[in-house]
Design a protein around this motif. Structure first.
Motif, PDB file in Angstrom:
ATOM      1  N   TYR A  76      10.387  19.002  28.980  1.00 25.60           N
ATOM      2  CA  TYR A  76       9.277  18.198  29.510  1.00 25.60           C
ATOM      3  C   TYR A  76       7.911  18.736  29.080  1.00 25.60           C
ATOM      4  O   TYR A  76       7.105  17.983  28.509  1.00 25.60           O
ATOM      5  CB  TYR A  76       9.364  18.096  31.030  1.00 25.60           C
TER       6      TYR A  76
ATOM      7  N   PHE B  55      11.948  14.905  20.486  1.00 27.72           N
ATOM      8  CA  PHE B  55      12.867  15.328  21.548  1.00 27.72           C
ATOM      9  C   PHE B  55      14.256  15.594  20.983  1.00 27.72           C
ATOM     10  O   PHE B  55      14.882  16.619  21.265  1.00 27.72           O
ATOM     11  CB  PHE B  55      12.934  14.249  22.623  1.00 27.72           C
TER      12      PHE B  55
ATOM     13  N   HIS C 130      15.868  19.403  20.910  1.00 27.03           N
ATOM     14  CA  HIS C 130      16.924  19.688  21.890  1.00 27.03           C
ATOM     15  C   HIS C 130      18.113  20.388  21.248  1.00 27.03           C
ATOM     16  O   HIS C 130      18.836  21.132  21.901  1.00 27.03           O
ATOM     17  CB  HIS C 130      17.346  18.410  22.617  1.00 27.03           C
TER      18      HIS C 130
ATOM     19  N   THR D 246       9.204   9.720  32.568  1.00 30.76           N
ATOM     20  CA  THR D 246      10.073   9.246  31.487  1.00 30.76           C
ATOM     21  C   THR D 246       9.276   8.836  30.260  1.00 30.76           C
ATOM     22  O   THR D 246       9.772   8.953  29.133  1.00 30.76           O
ATOM     23  CB  THR D 246      10.918   8.058  31.972  1.00 30.76           C
TER      24      THR D 246
ATOM     25  N   LEU E  73      16.423  19.037  30.070  1.00 32.67           N
ATOM     26  CA  LEU E  73      15.356  18.051  30.278  1.00 32.67           C
ATOM     27  C   LEU E  73      14.110  18.717  30.862  1.00 32.67           C
ATOM     28  O   LEU E  73      12.981  18.431  30.445  1.00 32.67           O
ATOM     29  CB  LEU E  73      15.836  16.943  31.210  1.00 32.67           C
TER      30      LEU E  73
ATOM     31  N   TYR F 295       8.886  11.564  27.580  1.00 29.75           N
ATOM     32  CA  TYR F 295       9.981  11.676  26.609  1.00 29.75           C
ATOM     33  C   TYR F 295       9.981  10.480  25.651  1.00 29.75           C
ATOM     34  O   TYR F 295      10.234  10.625  24.455  1.00 29.75           O
ATOM     35  CB  TYR F 295      11.330  11.737  27.323  1.00 29.75           C
TER      36      TYR F 295
ATOM     37  N   CYS G  17       7.502  18.310  25.206  1.00 25.82           N
ATOM     38  CA  CYS G  17       7.261  16.928  24.792  1.00 25.82           C
ATOM     39  C   CYS G  17       5.873  16.458  25.231  1.00 25.82           C
ATOM     40  O   CYS G  17       5.204  15.716  24.506  1.00 25.82           O
ATOM     41  CB  CYS G  17       8.338  15.999  25.375  1.00 25.82           C
TER      42      CYS G  17
END
Length: 259
Positions: free
Chosen positions: A237, A179, A183, A169, A233, A172, A240
């Motif tokens: 990953y 992010f 996205h 986590t 997500l 992110y 990011c």
């Protein structure tokens, strides 16, 4: 925020709280319907639309002043992360619990704090749903108490977590704006793939608030939405993680601090 670096955190926090608690009072000022104040000033506090003629309209979907209050509060809270861990955890818990208690009291009174009041419904469950049906646009006082209070409680809970989940986590969390921007360029093409897969054509696309989706009929079940969310997500990953490392290894590029 860069202009406030030398301003005391206490002054910034007080300003933030004044905005969060009091911004709902501005729409109550009896501006004349056609006045310049009604068209321009209110747009900074509540969502609104300003016509420009020839069928064009400027829409203020995210009124800046209420959101500025939240940004200022977060900015002022930076000092908290400099204090000792155990003390910080206790402070986070006290702030979060206090925010939730204040929310319950204010919401129960049903007088101030949210645009839409709650009411008794056909069952206890629906009454609870009415009670927690709070306004996000603009972010009401009740909305801020619930979400920010929950955030502080979560921070108190995860303080000193050191495991695989926290490592993932954090990837992110180190690049939140990056992010958010990236996205869009993943989800939007996926939306078009969904629409065409469901049999719609380019002529059915409606842009503007629909972002290209047809007026009705398109979409997937909630379970499918969760699946798409998880896939996005997973896709983001490594992206990011790469960008986070790039920022660390290129501190000399100052503009990277803002993304």
């Amino acid at each position: 925020l860069a202009l406030l670096l030398k301003v005391q955190a206490k002054a910034i926090a007080i300003t933030a709280l004044v905005i969060i608690v009091g911004h709902a009072l501005v729409p109550l000022i009896p501006f004349t319907e056609s006045s310049l104040a009604n068209k321009i000033i209110l747009a900074f506090f509540i969502p609104g639309a300003i016509p420009f003629g020839a069928g064009k309209t400027f829409v203020m979907g995210y009124p800046p002043i209420p959101w500025l209050g939240i940004m200022l509060l977060g900015f002022a809270c930076g000092k908290i992360f400099l204090i000792e861990s155990a003390k910080r955890k206790r402070l986070f818990f006290k702030i979060g619990l206090s925010a939730w208690v204040i929310f319950v009291v204010i919401r129960f009174v049903n007088f101030y704090g949210n645009l839409a009041p709650w009411s008794l419904q056909k069952s206890g469950l629906y009454t609870v749903l009415s009670f927690i049906n709070i306004t996000k646009y603009p972010p009401s006082l009740d909305f801020c108490l619930v979400t920010l209070g929950g955030m502080f409680l979560m921070l108190a809970w995860v303080e000193n977590w050191q495991n695989k989940f926290s490592v993932i986590t954090t990837v992110y969390g180190k690049v939140p704006l990056f992010f958010f921007l990236v996205h869009w360029f993943i989800i939007h093409p996926l939306m078009f793939l969904m629409v065409y897969w469901q049999g719609y054509t380019t002529n059915d696309l409606v842009f503007g608030f629909n972002f290209g989706r047809p007026k009705e009929g398109s979409g997937i079940e909630l379970s499918g939405i969760y699946l798409v969310w998880i896939c996005v997500l997973l896709i983001l990953y490594p992206i990011c993680r790469w960008y986070g490392n790039y920022k660390i290894n290129h501190r000399n590029i100052k503009w990277l601090r803002y993304l």
